[in-house]
Design an enzyme around this catalytic site. Structure first.
Site, PDB file in Angstrom:
ATOM      1  N   GLU A 121       0.728  -1.214  -0.275  1.00 40.39           N
ATOM      2  CA  GLU A 121      -0.281   0.093  -0.070  1.00 40.39           C
ATOM      3  C   GLU A 121       1.117   0.915  -0.267  1.00 40.39           C
ATOM      4  O   GLU A 121       2.351   1.214   0.202  1.00 40.39           O
ATOM      5  CB  GLU A 121      -1.040  -0.232   1.744  1.00 40.39           C
ATOM      6  N   HIS A 239      -8.478   9.866   3.169  1.00 37.83           N
ATOM      7  CA  HIS A 239      -8.155   8.768   2.477  1.00 37.83           C
ATOM      8  C   HIS A 239      -9.119   9.012   0.716  1.00 37.83           C
ATOM      9  O   HIS A 239      -9.112   9.831  -0.085  1.00 37.83           O
ATOM     10  CB  HIS A 239      -8.600   7.185   2.378  1.00 37.83           C
ATOM     11  N   ARG A 288       0.037   8.286   1.838  1.00 37.30           N
ATOM     12  CA  ARG A 288      -1.521   9.135   2.191  1.00 37.30           C
ATOM     13  C   ARG A 288      -1.196  10.162   1.471  1.00 37.30           C
ATOM     14  O   ARG A 288      -2.856  10.089   0.593  1.00 37.30           O
ATOM     15  CB  ARG A 288      -1.884   8.214   2.852  1.00 37.30           C
ATOM     16  N   HIS A 349     -10.346   9.577   7.033  1.00 35.76           N
ATOM     17  CA  HIS A 349     -10.745   8.770   7.123  1.00 35.76           C
ATOM     18  C   HIS A 349     -10.507   8.067   8.141  1.00 35.76           C
ATOM     19  O   HIS A 349     -10.139   7.073   9.084  1.00 35.76           O
ATOM     20  CB  HIS A 349      -9.528   8.210   6.043  1.00 35.76           C
ATOM     21  N   ARG A 384      -0.040   8.916   9.060  1.00 35.88           N
ATOM     22  CA  ARG A 384       0.170   7.775   9.929  1.00 35.88           C
ATOM     23  C   ARG A 384       0.130   6.648   7.929  1.00 35.88           C
ATOM     24  O   ARG A 384      -0.469   6.913   7.111  1.00 35.88           O
ATOM     25  CB  ARG A 384      -1.560   6.977   9.751  1.00 35.88           C
TER      26      ARG A 384
HETATM   27  C1  SIN Z   1      -6.529   0.711   2.802  1.00 33.13           C
HETATM   28  O1  SIN Z   1      -6.773  -0.513   2.771  1.00 33.13           O
HETATM   29  O2  SIN Z   1      -6.718   1.793   1.858  1.00 33.13           O
HETATM   30  C2  SIN Z   1      -7.307   1.370   4.344  1.00 33.13           C
HETATM   31  C3  SIN Z   1      -5.771   0.928   4.721  1.00 33.13           C
HETATM   32  C4  SIN Z   1      -5.870   1.850   6.273  1.00 33.13           C
HETATM   33  O3  SIN Z   1      -6.983   3.013   6.519  1.00 33.13           O
HETATM   34  O4  SIN Z   1      -4.962   2.085   6.462  1.00 33.13           O
END
Ligand code: SIN
Length: 565
Positions: A121, A239, A288, A349, A384
């Site tokens: 991610e 997010h 993010r 988020h 985060r």
């Molecule tokens: C996501 O699946 O993008 C969210 C995961 C997260 O907020 O850590």
């Protein structure tokens, strides 16, 4: 499936845990070895944020990965504000904690060879995100922990909003007051030797969020009223990719996990151009805040309301196997990601800040602990890292249990409490509209000043009297708790008024911190101060001051503290 659920709580216990996401459930299960545990949750046991977590849980579980690399990615995402010892604790204890979760029954996805299947991610330089059911990681963790709760001896009360902390004469946590949502006439008091806040997030302070309806910042508001410190509240993470449902979208919005980009989806504008390429070495998998800013910038440049996430090349089989939840949510809303790009926009988020704790979850109020999203352990800093939140909840809940195993406090009897004057439930919509208009992804002084004024105008008048029928709680023990002065009738109206009041407290705290931080850092983006400024490399700590709040800077000497309200 459901553990023993009480219709009204016992009058006293040893440890109260508030909240039933990963942090609350792990804290309750592990604390049970050290005494009686009462778990209080606002709705049903599985109604919190954990169940909605898609992407997964990050830990250095691959033999080729190391905690040091996980640490480096976490520190980079946090843009200079992470507490390095908290991060070290997270990344070194994380792999063991995940293995204990697996031993408890959580079934993560595996490769054909039987190893854990790990994905990537944003902000991670390695594949280190364990997932379950493709994109239903939180649901599986929640299922496994609730199963374990069944025979644990933990007492559970559902549909109960915890109102305030009870304090003894020396300011130590001595229990809580709570409002049962069933037809109970008044608040109830429960005494305890320690209280663990695991109430989750505050996303409902905005109009559109990935958070469920229950995420109204109750834990942060309660802690501030009790005199605890909160830190880093200005760092609300947006997010980057939430399904765009039009300009009037309200409440919980469907998340399009970052893991979709981790598996190769591209962000494109309405001409099909990949606008993240060249903005960051990780492109669409940058941390993010950078991706959210990239999307907002391209939206402004092109005068559009959303961007597009293109994963048509996955094909139907991969969509169905790897992202069944997201596929179903998109199709429910009339979008088929197999044949068309997904319209996406950033939305609130995650609260990177919260109630300030040490490495064992202790807050500044003795006997009050916090873990999970409600807490600020220092792990996240200004932003985060993806999928560090489930891990943080897990690791720090275990540490709290260990600390309480070493020493269970012995507070004195609770002293009389004064409940806050409540806002009418209708204030919720004004708070959400104000925060969305002025304290969202993009902030500036004018908007923040407007927000501050609007919230101040809404504020309940200072205490001169306590409205309502003072002194008649249905208290199971002799604790003087007055029903609060809510405008609404009955338990449901009372709870809605408490939620509006909590949202107001949290919004006021976020604005106080965001107004002061005159720089752009992590998820706090000021268009009047577009760059990071080293002088602001420190924390804004919010505390109660009379009927208001102060945001004091701890860090560089050149930034002077000031009273904000
Ligand atoms: C996501 O699946 O993008 C969210 C995961 C997260 O907020 O850590």
């Amino acid at each position: 499936m459901i553990p023993r659920v009480l219709t009204s709580p016992t009058p006293d216990t040893d440890i109260i845990v508030i909240g039933s996401g990963i942090a609350g459930l792990v804290a309750a299960l592990r604390c049970r070895a050290h005494g009686r545990v009462l778990l209080i949750t606002k709705a049903l046991l599985d109604a919190g944020s954990t169940r909605w977590a898609q992407g997964g849980i990050a830990a250095a579980l691959d033999p080729a990965d190391t905690p040091a690399e996980h640490r480096a990615d976490t520190l980079t995402a946090g843009v200079g504000l992470c507490d390095e010892s908290a991060v070290e604790t997270l990344v070194t204890e994380g792999p063991g904690a995940v293995r204990r979760l697996i031993a408890l029954g959580a079934a993560f996805d595996t490769t054909p060879a039987g190893a854990l299947a790990l994905t990537r991610e944003g902000g991670h330089h390695r594949h280190r995100i364990a997932h379950a059911g493709g994109d239903a990681t939180g649901a599986e963790i929640s299922r496994a922990l609730l199963e374990a709760l069944k025979d644990s001896g933990v007492e559970v009360v559902e549909h109960a909003l915890v109102l305030d902390l009870l304090l003894d004469a020396r300011g130590r946590a001595a229990g809580v007051t709570l409002r049962l949502m069933a037809d109970a006439p008044a608040p109830v008091a429960v005494r305890a030797r320690a209280v663990v806040l695991a109430t989750g997030g505050l996303g409902q302070v905005f109009q559109a969020t990935t958070n469920p309806e229950v995420s109204t910042g109750d834990g942060v508001a309660l802690a501030l009223r009790a005199g605890a410190e909160a830190a880093d509240l200005e760092f609300v993470q947006f997010h980057p990719t939430v399904l765009w449902l039009g300009p009037d979208a309200r409440g919980r919005q469907p998340l399009i996990s970052e893991a979709v980009r981790g598996e190769g989806a591209h962000l494109v504008d309405h001409d099909g151009a990949r606008f993240m390429t060249g903005r960051h070495e990780l492109g669409e998998l940058a941390p993010r805040d950078i991706v959210a800013k990239g999307i907002m910038t391209r939206m402004r440049e092109t005068g559009t309301s959303h961007m597009l996430l293109d994963a048509r090349h996955f094909g139907a089989a991969m969509w169905e196997r790897r992202f069944p939840t997201i596929l179903a949510a998109c199709r429910f809303h009339g979008i088929d990601p197999v044949t068309e790009p997904i319209p996406v926009v950033p939305a609130a988020h995650y609260a990177s800040g919260g109630v300030r704790t040490d490495l064992d979850g202790r807050t500044s109020v003795p006997g009050l602990f916090a873990c999970g999203e409600v807490a600020c352990t220092g792990v996240h800093g200004a932003n985060r890292l993806a999928s560090n939140s489930l891990l943080e909840g897990l690791v720090f809940a275990e540490r709290i249990a260990a600390a309480l195993g070493d020493h269970l406090p012995e507070p004195g009897p609770p002293v009389p409490t004064r409940p806050p004057r409540l806002l009418p439930a209708t204030a919720r919509a004004t708070i959400q509209a104000t925060m969305t208009a002025h304290v969202g992804v993009l902030r500036n002084a004018d908007g923040l000043n407007t927000a501050e004024q609007t919230l101040a105008d809404l504020a309940p008048r200072p205490h001169g009297r306590v409205a309502g029928d003072a002194g008649s709680p249905r208290a199971a023990v002799e604790v003087p708790v007055a029903p609060a002065g809510g405008a609404e009738e009955g338990a449901a109206g009372d709870v809605a008024a408490w939620e509006a009041t909590n949202l107001h407290t949290v919004a006021t705290a976020i604005v106080a911190a965001a107004r002061r931080r005159a720089e752009t850092r992590g998820s706090h983006w000021r268009d009047d101060y577009p760059d990071a400024d080293d002088a602001w490399r420190g924390h804004l700590v919010v505390r109660r001051a009379g009927d208001g709040l102060t945001a004091d800077f701890e860090g560089h000497a050149s930034i002077r503290d000031e009273e904000t309200r």
